[in-house]
Motif scaffolding. Structure first.
Motif, mmCIF file in Angstrom:
data_model
loop_
_atom_site.group_PDB
_atom_site.id
_atom_site.type_symbol
_atom_site.label_atom_id
_atom_site.label_comp_id
_atom_site.label_asym_id
_atom_site.label_seq_id
_atom_site.Cartn_x
_atom_site.Cartn_y
_atom_site.Cartn_z
ATOM 1 N N UNK A 242 -6.000 -1.584 5.857
ATOM 2 C CA UNK A 242 -6.759 -2.621 5.159
ATOM 3 C C UNK A 242 -8.066 -2.072 4.599
ATOM 4 N N UNK A 243 -8.793 -1.313 5.414
ATOM 5 C CA UNK A 243 -10.055 -0.730 4.946
ATOM 6 C C UNK A 243 -9.826 0.280 3.825
ATOM 7 N N UNK A 244 -8.769 1.056 3.946
ATOM 8 C CA UNK A 244 -8.469 2.034 2.894
ATOM 9 C C UNK A 244 -8.116 1.334 1.583
ATOM 10 N N UNK A 245 -7.269 0.310 1.673
ATOM 11 C CA UNK A 245 -6.866 -0.426 0.473
ATOM 12 C C UNK A 245 -8.061 -1.100 -0.181
ATOM 13 N N UNK B 225 0.805 -1.226 0.000
ATOM 14 C CA UNK B 225 0.000 0.000 0.000
ATOM 15 C C UNK B 225 0.837 1.275 0.000
ATOM 16 N N UNK B 226 1.954 1.261 0.710
ATOM 17 C CA UNK B 226 2.837 2.429 0.723
ATOM 18 C C UNK B 226 3.344 2.726 -0.682
ATOM 19 N N UNK B 227 3.809 1.702 -1.374
ATOM 20 C CA UNK B 227 4.349 1.887 -2.720
ATOM 21 C C UNK B 227 3.275 2.313 -3.717
ATOM 22 N N UNK B 228 2.057 1.798 -3.548
ATOM 23 C CA UNK B 228 0.982 2.120 -4.497
ATOM 24 C C UNK B 228 0.379 3.492 -4.214
ATOM 25 N N UNK B 229 -0.045 3.736 -2.962
ATOM 26 C CA UNK B 229 -0.836 4.924 -2.663
ATOM 27 C C UNK B 229 -0.020 6.132 -2.225
ATOM 28 N N UNK B 230 1.166 5.911 -1.674
ATOM 29 C CA UNK B 230 1.999 7.037 -1.259
ATOM 30 C C UNK B 230 3.098 7.355 -2.270
ATOM 31 N N UNK B 231 3.615 6.325 -2.940
ATOM 32 C CA UNK B 231 4.767 6.515 -3.816
ATOM 33 C C UNK B 231 4.444 6.291 -5.293
ATOM 34 N N UNK C 176 -5.844 -6.618 -1.012
ATOM 35 C CA UNK C 176 -6.773 -5.984 -0.076
ATOM 36 C C UNK C 176 -7.513 -7.036 0.744
ATOM 37 N N UNK C 177 -7.927 -8.123 0.088
ATOM 38 C CA UNK C 177 -8.610 -9.202 0.803
ATOM 39 C C UNK C 177 -7.699 -9.825 1.858
ATOM 40 N N UNK C 178 -6.428 -10.011 1.505
ATOM 41 C CA UNK C 178 -5.463 -10.559 2.458
ATOM 42 C C UNK C 178 -5.285 -9.622 3.648
ATOM 43 N N UNK C 179 -5.210 -8.323 3.380
ATOM 44 C CA UNK C 179 -5.047 -7.358 4.470
ATOM 45 C C UNK C 179 -6.221 -7.413 5.436
ATOM 46 N N UNK C 180 -7.438 -7.503 4.900
ATOM 47 C CA UNK C 180 -8.620 -7.580 5.753
ATOM 48 C C UNK C 180 -8.586 -8.848 6.606
#
Length: 271
Positions: A259-262, A30-36, A104-108
């Motif tokens: 997880x919810x954000x992703x 998520x850091x690499x996708x949404x922040x970077x 995302x499913x894995x994170x949840x």
């Protein structure tokens, strides 16, 4: 600004890996996708570099402190390598929206498991260490097999490898319980030994992905990795001074939010 975000996120990832033996990799993508601003394919590849390097440094620190069981960790990691190869090849066959939705499913799932464990009264109580000298299979003086435990090791290690190869995560949240329950590794060795396993699976998965032609922004990955490595060393020190329940509770809240954000970003993209 991007550099500051990479440094801050890298330290956080490293702290969780060093202190808990896992979990940091679940934040790297998520850091690499949404922040970077990396694509899901780039992010899951870059995550393997961050997690693999950080885990290797953390494993060396743990080994220096005599907190790694090399034989058991290497055996578990060797079993997981097959799954890592299959997972890395499978990742190249699916669309990026599917890849991110699976993540995302894995994170949840991980967030739910972490919260459930924390709410369980058993999570606050210590358990007796199992006996170390209790092999799964022996050949002398006669053949003997603890097949249920052996099957548990085989299944868990394969799943860990698949997750590492497919989604770029280390799978520490599975490795630590498996080492405790199936390989009879005491808790004081489980975290350091899990870092050895994550290092092995990440390296093999990255080698397979290298031939797929997907390259992240290596400068950002290098910054994230350097910060994560420093965080892992600090995390190991923090773990020795802070109760594990507090560390796990703080991290569980963080994973739940991410997880919810992703999921909110990834699932609509499938429609």
């Amino acid at each position: 600004m991007t550099l500051v975000l990479a440094l801050a996120a890298g330290v956080l990832i490293g702290l969780s890996l060093g202190a808990l033996g896992g979990g940091g990799s679940i934040l790297a993508v998520p850091v690499l996708v949404y922040l970077l601003d990396q694509s899901p394919a780039q992010a899951t590849t870059g995550s393997l570099v961050v997690v693999g390097t950080t885990s290797a440094i953390g494993a060396l620190v743990a080994y220096r402190d005599d907190q790694v069981l090399l034989a058991r960790g290497t055996a578990f990691g060797a079993v997981a390598l097959g799954g890592a190869v299959v997972g890395a090849k499978a990742a190249a066959q699916v669309s990026e929206s599917v890849l991110l939705a699976c993540f995302a499913a894995l994170m949840l799932l991980v967030a739910g498991v972490m919260v459930t464990r924390l709410l369980s009264p058993a999570s606050r109580t210590a358990t007796a260490n199992p006996v170390l000298d209790d092999p799964l299979i022996t050949f002398s003086p006669k053949f003997a097999c603890q097949c249920p435990r052996a099957l548990k090791v085989l299944t868990t290690a394969t799943v860990v490898g698949l997750l590492t190869g497919f989604l770029g995560v280390g799978g520490g949240f599975l490795v630590v319980p498996a080492l405790l329950l199936a390989l009879a590794v005491p808790m004081e060795y489980a975290v350091g030994t899990s870092l050895l396993v994550i290092t092995m699976t990440s390296a093999v998965a990255l080698a397979v992905r290298a031939g797929a032609g997907v390259a992240p922004d290596w400068w950002l990955v290098a910054v994230l990795t350097a910060a994560s490595t420093a965080g892992a060393v600090a995390g190991g020190r923090i773990a020795s001074r802070t109760g594990s329940f507090r560390l796990q509770a703080a991290f569980a809240v963080l994973v739940l939010v991410v997880a919810f954000y992703t999921a909110a970003r990834a699932f609509p993209a499938l429609l």
